[in-house]
Design a protein around this motif. Structure first.
Motif, PDB file in Angstrom:
ATOM      1  N   ASP A  35       0.803  -1.277   0.010  1.00 38.57           N
ATOM      2  CA  ASP A  35      -0.082   0.033  -0.021  1.00 38.57           C
ATOM      3  C   ASP A  35       0.725   1.217   0.103  1.00 38.57           C
ATOM      4  OD1 ASP A  35      -2.472   1.188   0.126  1.00 38.57           O
ATOM      5  OD2 ASP A  35      -2.067   1.928   2.033  1.00 38.57           O
ATOM      6  N   ALA A  36       1.844   1.305   0.815  1.00 38.05           N
ATOM      7  CA  ALA A  36       2.759   2.423   1.033  1.00 38.05           C
ATOM      8  C   ALA A  36       3.554   2.541  -0.478  1.00 38.05           C
ATOM      9  CB  ALA A  36       3.764   2.373   2.037  1.00 38.05           C
ATOM     10  N   ALA A  37       4.071   1.419  -1.017  1.00 42.77           N
ATOM     11  CA  ALA A  37       4.960   1.589  -2.274  1.00 42.77           C
ATOM     12  C   ALA A  37       3.790   2.188  -3.321  1.00 42.77           C
ATOM     13  CB  ALA A  37       5.260   0.153  -2.730  1.00 42.77           C
ATOM     14  N   GLN A  38       2.693   1.709  -3.440  1.00 38.55           N
ATOM     15  CA  GLN A  38       1.634   1.998  -4.443  1.00 38.55           C
ATOM     16  C   GLN A  38       1.315   3.591  -4.226  1.00 38.55           C
ATOM     17  OE1 GLN A  38      -2.172  -0.217  -5.888  1.00 38.55           O
ATOM     18  NE2 GLN A  38      -2.686   1.004  -3.929  1.00 38.55           N
ATOM     19  N   GLU A  39       1.143   4.044  -2.951  1.00 41.20           N
ATOM     20  CA  GLU A  39       0.925   5.433  -2.779  1.00 41.20           C
ATOM     21  C   GLU A  39       2.140   6.347  -3.188  1.00 41.20           C
ATOM     22  OE1 GLU A  39       0.654   7.889   1.209  1.00 41.20           O
ATOM     23  OE2 GLU A  39      -0.871   6.099   1.434  1.00 41.20           O
ATOM     24  N   LYS A  40       3.448   5.893  -2.756  1.00 42.38           N
ATOM     25  CA  LYS A  40       4.387   6.456  -3.161  1.00 42.38           C
ATOM     26  C   LYS A  40       4.950   6.643  -4.837  1.00 42.38           C
ATOM     27  CE  LYS A  40       5.228   8.046   1.231  1.00 42.38           C
ATOM     28  NZ  LYS A  40       5.227   9.306   1.700  1.00 42.38           N
ATOM     29  N   GLY A  41       4.424   5.556  -5.214  1.00 40.54           N
ATOM     30  CA  GLY A  41       5.012   5.366  -6.680  1.00 40.54           C
ATOM     31  C   GLY A  41       6.075   4.713  -6.596  1.00 40.54           C
ATOM     32  N   LEU A  42       6.639   3.656  -5.823  1.00 39.92           N
ATOM     33  CA  LEU A  42       7.607   3.085  -5.820  1.00 39.92           C
ATOM     34  C   LEU A  42       7.422   1.569  -6.344  1.00 39.92           C
ATOM     35  CD1 LEU A  42       9.443   3.781  -2.305  1.00 39.92           C
ATOM     36  CD2 LEU A  42      10.196   4.505  -4.404  1.00 39.92           C
ATOM     37  N   PRO A  43       8.203   1.414  -7.423  1.00 36.39           N
ATOM     38  CA  PRO A  43       8.068   0.068  -7.808  1.00 36.39           C
ATOM     39  C   PRO A  43       8.586  -1.129  -7.158  1.00 36.39           C
ATOM     40  CG  PRO A  43       9.931   1.287  -9.072  1.00 36.39           C
ATOM     41  CD  PRO A  43       9.235   2.311  -8.264  1.00 36.39           C
ATOM     42  N   ILE A  44       8.200  -2.148  -7.121  1.00 35.11           N
ATOM     43  CA  ILE A  44       8.549  -3.305  -6.279  1.00 35.11           C
ATOM     44  C   ILE A  44       8.976  -4.709  -7.441  1.00 35.11           C
ATOM     45  CG2 ILE A  44       8.136  -5.146  -4.771  1.00 35.11           C
ATOM     46  CD1 ILE A  44       6.069  -3.199  -3.183  1.00 35.11           C
ATOM     47  N   LEU A  45      10.303  -4.762  -7.145  1.00 37.33           N
ATOM     48  CA  LEU A  45      10.925  -6.126  -8.003  1.00 37.33           C
ATOM     49  C   LEU A  45      10.422  -7.119  -6.932  1.00 37.33           C
ATOM     50  CD1 LEU A  45      12.453  -7.477 -10.282  1.00 37.33           C
ATOM     51  CD2 LEU A  45      14.434  -6.848  -8.943  1.00 37.33           C
ATOM     52  N   ASP A  66      -4.396  -7.864  -8.130  1.00 36.66           N
ATOM     53  CA  ASP A  66      -5.756  -7.697  -8.018  1.00 36.66           C
ATOM     54  C   ASP A  66      -6.046  -6.808  -6.799  1.00 36.66           C
ATOM     55  OD1 ASP A  66      -6.421  -9.236 -10.113  1.00 36.66           O
ATOM     56  OD2 ASP A  66      -6.997 -11.119  -8.846  1.00 36.66           O
ATOM     57  N   LEU A  67      -5.432  -7.022  -5.444  1.00 32.66           N
ATOM     58  CA  LEU A  67      -5.653  -6.153  -4.389  1.00 32.66           C
ATOM     59  C   LEU A  67      -4.929  -4.574  -4.516  1.00 32.66           C
ATOM     60  CD1 LEU A  67      -5.147  -8.893  -1.803  1.00 32.66           C
ATOM     61  CD2 LEU A  67      -7.210  -7.905  -2.466  1.00 32.66           C
ATOM     62  N   PHE A  68      -4.175  -4.549  -5.156  1.00 39.42           N
ATOM     63  CA  PHE A  68      -3.253  -3.208  -5.385  1.00 39.42           C
ATOM     64  C   PHE A  68      -3.092  -3.117  -6.774  1.00 39.42           C
ATOM     65  CE2 PHE A  68      -2.196  -5.495  -1.404  1.00 39.42           C
ATOM     66  CZ  PHE A  68      -2.077  -4.402  -0.494  1.00 39.42           C
ATOM     67  N   PRO A  69      -4.189  -2.562  -7.269  1.00 39.06           N
ATOM     68  CA  PRO A  69      -4.230  -2.282  -8.846  1.00 39.06           C
ATOM     69  C   PRO A  69      -3.240  -1.385  -9.309  1.00 39.06           C
ATOM     70  CG  PRO A  69      -6.134  -1.403  -7.966  1.00 39.06           C
ATOM     71  CD  PRO A  69      -5.362  -2.185  -6.948  1.00 39.06           C
ATOM     72  N   HIS A  70      -2.846  -0.132  -8.349  1.00 42.91           N
ATOM     73  CA  HIS A  70      -1.953   0.865  -8.976  1.00 42.91           C
ATOM     74  C   HIS A  70      -0.450   0.482  -8.435  1.00 42.91           C
ATOM     75  CE1 HIS A  70      -5.193   2.963 -10.384  1.00 42.91           C
ATOM     76  NE2 HIS A  70      -5.981   2.750  -9.148  1.00 42.91           N
ATOM     77  N   LEU A  71      -0.191  -0.628  -7.954  1.00 45.19           N
ATOM     78  CA  LEU A  71       1.368  -1.010  -7.544  1.00 45.19           C
ATOM     79  C   LEU A  71       1.844  -1.142  -8.988  1.00 45.19           C
ATOM     80  CD1 LEU A  71       2.989  -1.645  -5.250  1.00 45.19           C
ATOM     81  CD2 LEU A  71       2.353  -3.806  -5.413  1.00 45.19           C
ATOM     82  N   THR A  72       3.241  -0.805  -8.900  1.00 47.90           N
ATOM     83  CA  THR A  72       4.086  -1.233 -10.138  1.00 47.90           C
ATOM     84  C   THR A  72       4.928  -2.301  -9.536  1.00 47.90           C
ATOM     85  OG1 THR A  72       4.123   1.119 -10.970  1.00 47.90           O
ATOM     86  CG2 THR A  72       5.795  -0.410 -11.808  1.00 47.90           C
ATOM     87  N   VAL A  73       4.706  -3.483 -10.243  1.00 46.54           N
ATOM     88  CA  VAL A  73       5.526  -4.659 -10.100  1.00 46.54           C
ATOM     89  C   VAL A  73       6.399  -5.229 -11.204  1.00 46.54           C
ATOM     90  CG1 VAL A  73       5.275  -7.153  -9.342  1.00 46.54           C
ATOM     91  CG2 VAL A  73       3.745  -5.393  -7.970  1.00 46.54           C
ATOM     92  N   ILE A  74       7.491  -5.512 -10.722  1.00 49.33           N
ATOM     93  CA  ILE A  74       8.332  -6.163 -11.687  1.00 49.33           C
ATOM     94  C   ILE A  74       8.629  -7.430 -11.352  1.00 49.33           C
ATOM     95  CG2 ILE A  74      10.571  -6.189 -12.910  1.00 49.33           C
ATOM     96  CD1 ILE A  74      10.994  -3.142 -12.141  1.00 49.33           C
ATOM     97  N   ALA A  75       8.111  -8.421 -11.841  1.00 46.91           N
ATOM     98  CA  ALA A  75       8.143  -9.959 -11.608  1.00 46.91           C
ATOM     99  C   ALA A  75       9.423 -10.513 -12.266  1.00 46.91           C
ATOM    100  CB  ALA A  75       6.769 -10.642 -12.228  1.00 46.91           C
ATOM    101  N   ALA A  76      10.254 -10.903 -11.402  1.00 47.51           N
ATOM    102  CA  ALA A  76      11.604 -11.329 -11.790  1.00 47.51           C
ATOM    103  C   ALA A  76      11.273 -12.762 -12.562  1.00 47.51           C
ATOM    104  CB  ALA A  76      12.538 -11.466 -10.608  1.00 47.51           C
ATOM    105  N   HIS A  77      12.156 -12.929 -13.492  1.00 53.42           N
ATOM    106  CA  HIS A  77      12.702 -14.141 -14.072  1.00 53.42           C
ATOM    107  C   HIS A  77      11.212 -14.522 -14.979  1.00 53.42           C
ATOM    108  CE1 HIS A  77      15.373 -14.315 -11.103  1.00 53.42           C
ATOM    109  NE2 HIS A  77      14.452 -14.538 -10.037  1.00 53.42           N
ATOM    110  N   PHE A  78      10.673 -13.512 -15.673  1.00 56.26           N
ATOM    111  CA  PHE A  78       9.526 -13.851 -16.818  1.00 56.26           C
ATOM    112  C   PHE A  78       8.402 -14.122 -15.636  1.00 56.26           C
ATOM    113  CE2 PHE A  78      12.629 -14.053 -20.291  1.00 56.26           C
ATOM    114  CZ  PHE A  78      12.212 -13.304 -21.024  1.00 56.26           C
ATOM    115  N   GLY A  79       8.256 -13.927 -14.514  1.00 54.81           N
ATOM    116  CA  GLY A  79       7.331 -13.844 -13.790  1.00 54.81           C
ATOM    117  C   GLY A  79       7.194 -15.521 -13.081  1.00 54.81           C
TER     118      GLY A  79
END
Length: 166
Positions: A35-45, A66-79
């Motif tokens: 939630d904090a990363a989503q709010e601050k616009g910080l991507p999570i790898l 689904d729960l954090f639709p505005h969270l920027t996520v990078i899924a490592a290893h092709f997910g």
């Protein structure tokens, strides 16, 4: 507070490794972080996938997305390291990025190209998984994937630049 401190230090994102840290990535105790990363616009790898563990299964990432639709996520290893087909099943049409780290030697250049086109070039970022592997060897292997110059530029720089607002 930790995220604010990270930003003061100039850090531009967060990395978590559920398998190494031994927690399920969709554990509710992580929700304040997301939630904090989503709010601050910080991507999570996020390290994703491993047939040996369930902590980082791609279905868990799908739940987070689904729960954090505005969270920027990078899924490592092709997910989904070592469970690449499961990753496609859960992440193909999701709002997330995927990186190439620790994958190309395992799946080969043709399958890497297939995954890049399946997910979409605009969703892929280059990764080496340093210090696990030699960055030079990883880059050389990346250049053996049958891609065009514009596609390589997006994967090597352009997509990450968008994620980091460079």
């Amino acid at each position: 507070e930790e995220i604010e401190q990270m930003q003061k230090l100039g850090l531009r994102g967060i990395k978590i490794h559920p398998d190494t840290q031994q927690f399920c990535m969709d554990d509710e105790r992580m929700f304040p972080v997301y939630d904090a990363a989503q709010e601050k616009g910080l991507p999570i790898l996020i390290h994703c996938g491993d047939y040996r563990y369930d902590y980082s299964h791609p279905r868990r990432l799908a739940r987070i997305l689904d729960l954090f639709p505005h969270l920027t996520v990078i899924a490592a290893h092709f997910g989904g390291w070592s469970v690449f087909d499961l990753a496609v099943e859960y992440l193909k049409d999701r709002q997330c990025f995927l990186d190439t780290s620790s994958s190309i030697p395992m799946i080969g250049h043709q399958r890497a190209a297939e995954l890049i086109y399946l997910y979409g070039v605009e969703r892929i970022v280059y990764g080496t998984d340093f210090p696990m592997w030699n960055p030079r060897a990883e880059l050389e292997s990346f250049f053996e994937i049958p891609l065009g110059d514009d596609e390589r530029e997006k994967i090597l720089y352009g997509n990450a630049a968008k994620i980091l607002n460079l």
